[in-house]
Design a protein around this motif. Structure first.
Motif, mmCIF file in Angstrom:
data_model
loop_
_atom_site.group_PDB
_atom_site.id
_atom_site.type_symbol
_atom_site.label_atom_id
_atom_site.label_comp_id
_atom_site.label_asym_id
_atom_site.label_seq_id
_atom_site.Cartn_x
_atom_site.Cartn_y
_atom_site.Cartn_z
ATOM 1 N N HIS A 157 29.618 38.245 54.764
ATOM 2 C CA HIS A 157 30.441 37.496 53.670
ATOM 3 C C HIS A 157 30.766 38.327 52.886
ATOM 4 C CE1 HIS A 157 32.377 34.731 52.326
ATOM 5 N NE2 HIS A 157 31.818 34.870 50.738
ATOM 6 N N MET A 158 29.773 39.146 51.987
ATOM 7 C CA MET A 158 30.880 39.788 51.200
ATOM 8 C C MET A 158 31.397 41.505 51.732
ATOM 9 S SD MET A 158 30.580 38.512 48.098
ATOM 10 C CE MET A 158 31.563 40.058 47.634
ATOM 11 N N GLN A 159 30.807 41.639 52.785
ATOM 12 C CA GLN A 159 31.027 43.102 53.493
ATOM 13 C C GLN A 159 33.095 42.741 53.558
ATOM 14 O OE1 GLN A 159 28.739 43.960 56.487
ATOM 15 N NE2 GLN A 159 26.895 43.482 55.669
ATOM 16 N N VAL A 160 33.211 41.775 54.542
ATOM 17 C CA VAL A 160 34.906 41.724 54.023
ATOM 18 C C VAL A 160 35.047 41.677 52.445
ATOM 19 C CG1 VAL A 160 36.158 39.544 54.972
ATOM 20 C CG2 VAL A 160 34.395 40.123 56.276
ATOM 21 N N LYS A 161 34.975 41.433 52.275
ATOM 22 C CA LYS A 161 35.562 41.199 50.932
ATOM 23 C C LYS A 161 35.232 42.388 50.183
ATOM 24 C CE LYS A 161 34.358 36.518 49.371
ATOM 25 N NZ LYS A 161 36.101 36.190 49.282
ATOM 26 N N LEU A 162 34.061 43.855 50.172
ATOM 27 C CA LEU A 162 34.356 44.810 49.842
ATOM 28 C C LEU A 162 35.187 45.596 51.474
ATOM 29 C CD1 LEU A 162 30.438 44.967 49.023
ATOM 30 C CD2 LEU A 162 32.475 45.311 47.031
ATOM 31 N N LEU A 163 35.312 45.323 52.062
ATOM 32 C CA LEU A 163 35.681 46.421 52.418
ATOM 33 C C LEU A 163 37.664 46.408 52.211
ATOM 34 C CD1 LEU A 163 36.268 47.851 55.813
ATOM 35 C CD2 LEU A 163 36.692 45.785 56.588
ATOM 36 N N ARG A 164 38.032 45.133 52.175
ATOM 37 C CA ARG A 164 39.220 44.919 51.336
ATOM 38 C C ARG A 164 39.410 46.058 50.495
ATOM 39 N NH1 ARG A 164 42.152 39.743 48.575
ATOM 40 N NH2 ARG A 164 44.435 40.903 47.890
ATOM 41 N N VAL A 165 38.232 45.973 49.208
ATOM 42 C CA VAL A 165 38.185 47.002 48.019
ATOM 43 C C VAL A 165 38.421 48.586 48.878
ATOM 44 C CG1 VAL A 165 37.402 47.828 46.424
ATOM 45 C CG2 VAL A 165 36.995 45.503 46.650
ATOM 46 N N ILE A 166 37.820 48.595 49.698
ATOM 47 C CA ILE A 166 37.997 50.142 50.115
ATOM 48 C C ILE A 166 38.867 50.662 50.841
ATOM 49 C CG2 ILE A 166 36.478 51.963 52.215
ATOM 50 C CD1 ILE A 166 34.118 49.773 51.379
ATOM 51 N N GLU A 167 39.731 49.715 51.711
ATOM 52 C CA GLU A 167 40.341 49.704 52.231
ATOM 53 C C GLU A 167 42.480 49.769 51.614
ATOM 54 O OE1 GLU A 167 40.702 46.626 55.181
ATOM 55 O OE2 GLU A 167 39.916 48.301 56.784
ATOM 56 N N GLY A 168 41.764 49.649 50.607
ATOM 57 C CA GLY A 168 42.940 49.479 49.143
ATOM 58 C C GLY A 168 43.637 48.498 48.691
ATOM 59 N N GLY A 169 43.248 46.688 49.584
ATOM 60 C CA GLY A 169 43.803 45.754 49.319
ATOM 61 C C GLY A 169 43.098 44.964 48.197
ATOM 62 N N GLY A 170 42.338 45.874 47.182
ATOM 63 C CA GLY A 170 42.195 45.273 45.930
ATOM 64 C C GLY A 170 41.341 44.209 45.952
ATOM 65 N N TYR A 171 41.271 43.618 45.384
ATOM 66 C CA TYR A 171 39.948 42.425 44.710
ATOM 67 C C TYR A 171 40.211 41.481 43.707
ATOM 68 C CZ TYR A 171 38.725 44.457 40.301
ATOM 69 O OH TYR A 171 39.352 44.645 38.575
ATOM 70 N N THR A 172 39.688 40.386 44.035
ATOM 71 C CA THR A 172 40.203 38.874 42.530
ATOM 72 C C THR A 172 39.397 38.299 41.926
ATOM 73 O OG1 THR A 172 42.584 38.471 44.650
ATOM 74 C CG2 THR A 172 41.356 36.894 42.781
ATOM 75 N N PRO A 173 39.800 38.244 41.175
ATOM 76 C CA PRO A 173 38.074 38.280 40.053
ATOM 77 C C PRO A 173 37.859 36.068 40.028
ATOM 78 C CG PRO A 173 39.608 39.467 38.343
ATOM 79 C CD PRO A 173 40.324 39.548 40.395
ATOM 80 N N VAL A 174 36.443 36.259 39.772
ATOM 81 C CA VAL A 174 36.409 34.936 40.446
ATOM 82 C C VAL A 174 37.324 34.101 39.030
ATOM 83 C CG1 VAL A 174 34.293 33.271 40.103
ATOM 84 C CG2 VAL A 174 34.097 35.556 41.165
ATOM 85 N N GLY A 175 38.131 32.752 39.752
ATOM 86 C CA GLY A 175 38.770 31.931 39.055
ATOM 87 C C GLY A 175 40.208 32.577 38.313
ATOM 88 N N SER A 176 40.833 34.107 39.369
ATOM 89 C CA SER A 176 41.261 34.609 38.529
ATOM 90 C C SER A 176 42.355 34.775 40.675
ATOM 91 C CB SER A 176 41.515 35.417 38.424
ATOM 92 O OG SER A 176 43.060 35.862 37.985
ATOM 93 N N ASN A 177 43.676 34.351 40.163
ATOM 94 C CA ASN A 177 44.303 34.440 41.442
ATOM 95 C C ASN A 177 45.135 36.000 41.148
ATOM 96 O OD1 ASN A 177 46.650 34.361 40.139
ATOM 97 N ND2 ASN A 177 47.210 32.037 39.995
ATOM 98 N N GLN A 178 45.767 37.215 40.257
ATOM 99 C CA GLN A 178 45.382 37.947 40.625
ATOM 100 C C GLN A 178 45.013 39.250 41.590
ATOM 101 O OE1 GLN A 178 48.489 38.362 38.552
ATOM 102 N NE2 GLN A 178 48.510 40.791 39.444
ATOM 103 N N VAL A 179 45.669 39.842 41.831
ATOM 104 C CA VAL A 179 45.078 40.707 42.602
ATOM 105 C C VAL A 179 45.464 42.396 41.702
ATOM 106 C CG1 VAL A 179 44.624 42.366 44.508
ATOM 107 C CG2 VAL A 179 45.205 39.836 44.932
#
Length: 475
Positions: free
Chosen positions: A264-286
């Motif tokens: 489950h967390m691999q999916v979220k880290l994969l997005r970071v590795i591929e340059g898609g960014g991330y969203t802090p918990v409780g935020s809607n800002q990428v």
């Protein structure tokens, strides 16, 4: 003096004058340092580049801004009388330089190191243009071609075996690239040291190296630890807090035991590795980040993929530059170097008897299931108990008070008990990387009692806490 000698004397300058003329004419930087790494001479070009005369300062601190000797330092070879030449690329500027390092004899105190640095960037670029595929040539190949083959240490990594020479070359290759790296090795083989060496030699060395032990993070905290959170995201979130990803921006994120990350967390880290960014918990800002991933594991990640514990796309994103670290049992020729290294760290001020030939034979016959970390524990016990004890490294061995196992055979009961207690505490500290709170809990004493005993037995001056301690976490 005959006529010919007088004629030569008339046309030749004196030795000092000739040396000064050569130094002035040299189109590069020159410095001289001793075995203590302190600079004793700098030419004007070098003084102008760094903006001051740094004679008397350590060369690695003055010239490279490092607290420890440079990984590419050849001081040990030069002090043995060798002249070492190699080309190396400056990660900051990307330019190539040739370094010629030669011994300078002197009457007492051993030779000095004379280092002459010249800019050879244009020549290297011309070579690249002439040789098909040469643009992929890495510093490790350059060093091999230049004859720098045998290294006894590389930064804080110790070893001169062929297996370690290969690791050193792969470190240099990885440092010249910005691709993700995966380190494979059994526990105790030095994966974090290798990761830090890659970071220190890379373009990211002026930014943070952030180590994270993935197996120590509960699944329900993983997202907030990595991506951070905003105020009000959950109960107790009274302020915004950045996660490991943001904290390592423009630097290196070292993921120890990367195989423990859930799919489950691999999916979220994969997005970071591929340059898609991330969203802090409780935020809607990428949020966007620029971070290099160096992973480490003692697992077979291909088997993890087969068992669906590791996503295939995640595997191929992190498994780009693999480096395999040999276990200690496969490089026992490095034992003597490692023993001397740990004796210098843990027994420098102690009046220790030499390790006997029989004890060295036992050390060479041992299989070292705990690798270099186990050897360090054995040497710490040796410094504390004045004897080689291999049984205490075996989790299944009974912890008995055996005078033949390192505790002095003579003395009062109190002396024997205190000697054994000192050894137990030293061993526990070494096994758990000097995490004092954890050691106190495991030994069943409070922290104050442990600290008092550590002071009593002279065990205060241990290594620094590991870099993934709470002091290095983003706040």
């Amino acid at each position: 003096m005959n006529l010919e000698q007088k004629r030569r004397a008339a046309i030749m300058p004196d030795g000092d004058g000739l040396l000064r003329a050569v130094v002035r004419a040299f189109d590069g930087e020159i410095y001289v340092s001793g075995a203590d790494y302190l600079l004793s001479y700098m030419n004007d070009r070098l003084v102008d580049r760094i903006g001051r005369n740094a004679v008397g300062e350590p060369c690695h601190a003055a010239l490279q801004g490092r607290k420890t000797p440079c990984p590419f330092c050849v001081m040990d070879q030069v002090l043995r009388g060798e002249t070492v030449r190699f080309d190396i690329r400056d990660p900051a500027s990307g330019r190539w330089y040739q370094s010629v390092n030669a011994p300078v004899p002197r009457g007492e105190g051993g030779p000095l190191l004379l280092s002459m640095i010249t800019d050879v960037h244009e020549r290297k670029m011309a070579e690249t243009a002439l040789k098909d595929g040469a643009s992929c040539r890495m510093p490790g190949e350059v060093l091999r071609r230049a004859g720098v083959r045998l290294r006894r240490n590389f930064g804080n990594i110790v070893g001169e075996s062929p297996a370690m020479q290969q690791v050193y070359d792969e470190i240099l290759n990885a440092a010249a690239s910005d691709a993700n790296v995966i380190l494979y090795g059994e526990p105790g083989t030095g994966k974090e040291l290798v990761a830090h060496a890659i970071h220190d030699l890379s373009d990211r060395r002026n930014h943070r190296f952030v180590p994270v032990h993935c197996g120590a993070i509960p699944e329900n905290l993983f997202e907030s630890e990595f991506f951070g959170y905003v105020r009000g995201a959950f109960s107790g979130a009274n302020t915004d807090r950045e996660g490991y990803i943001a904290y390592a921006d423009r630097g290196t994120l070292f993921l120890d035991e990367i195989g423990e990350i859930s799919p489950h967390m691999q999916v979220k880290l994969l997005r970071v590795i591929e340059g898609g960014g991330y969203t802090p918990v409780g935020s809607n800002q990428v949020e966007k980040t620029n971070v290099r991933i160096i992973g480490a594991t003692n697992r077979d990640l291909k088997d993890h993929v087969r068992r669906r514990l590791l996503r295939e796309d995640f595997y191929f994103r992190i498994h780009i530059l693999p480096i395999y670290l040999p276990p200690l049992r496969e490089r026992k020729e490095d034992l003597s170097l490692l023993i001397d290294h740990f004796l210098m760290i843990h027994g420098g001020k102690l009046n220790l008897r030499p390790i006997t030939g029989k004890e060295m034979e036992r050390l060479h016959e041992h299989d070292w299931p705990g690798n270099v970390r186990e050897l360090q524990s054995v040497i710490i016990r040796y410094c504390a108990m004045k004897g080689i004890d291999l049984t205490a490294s075996d989790p299944g061995s009974p912890k008995t008070l055996d005078p033949g196992g390192g505790v002095p055979a003579d003395g009062t009961l109190r002396q024997l008990v205190e000697g054994y207690e000192k050894g137990v505490i030293a061993s526990a500290l070494a096994r758990h990387r000097w995490h004092r709170t954890l050691v106190a809990r495991l030994l069943g004493v409070d922290r104050k009692t442990l600290f008092i005993k550590m002071h009593r037995y002279g065990l205060i001056d241990g290594p620094q806490r590991p870099r993934n301690s709470g002091n290095n976490r983003p706040r």
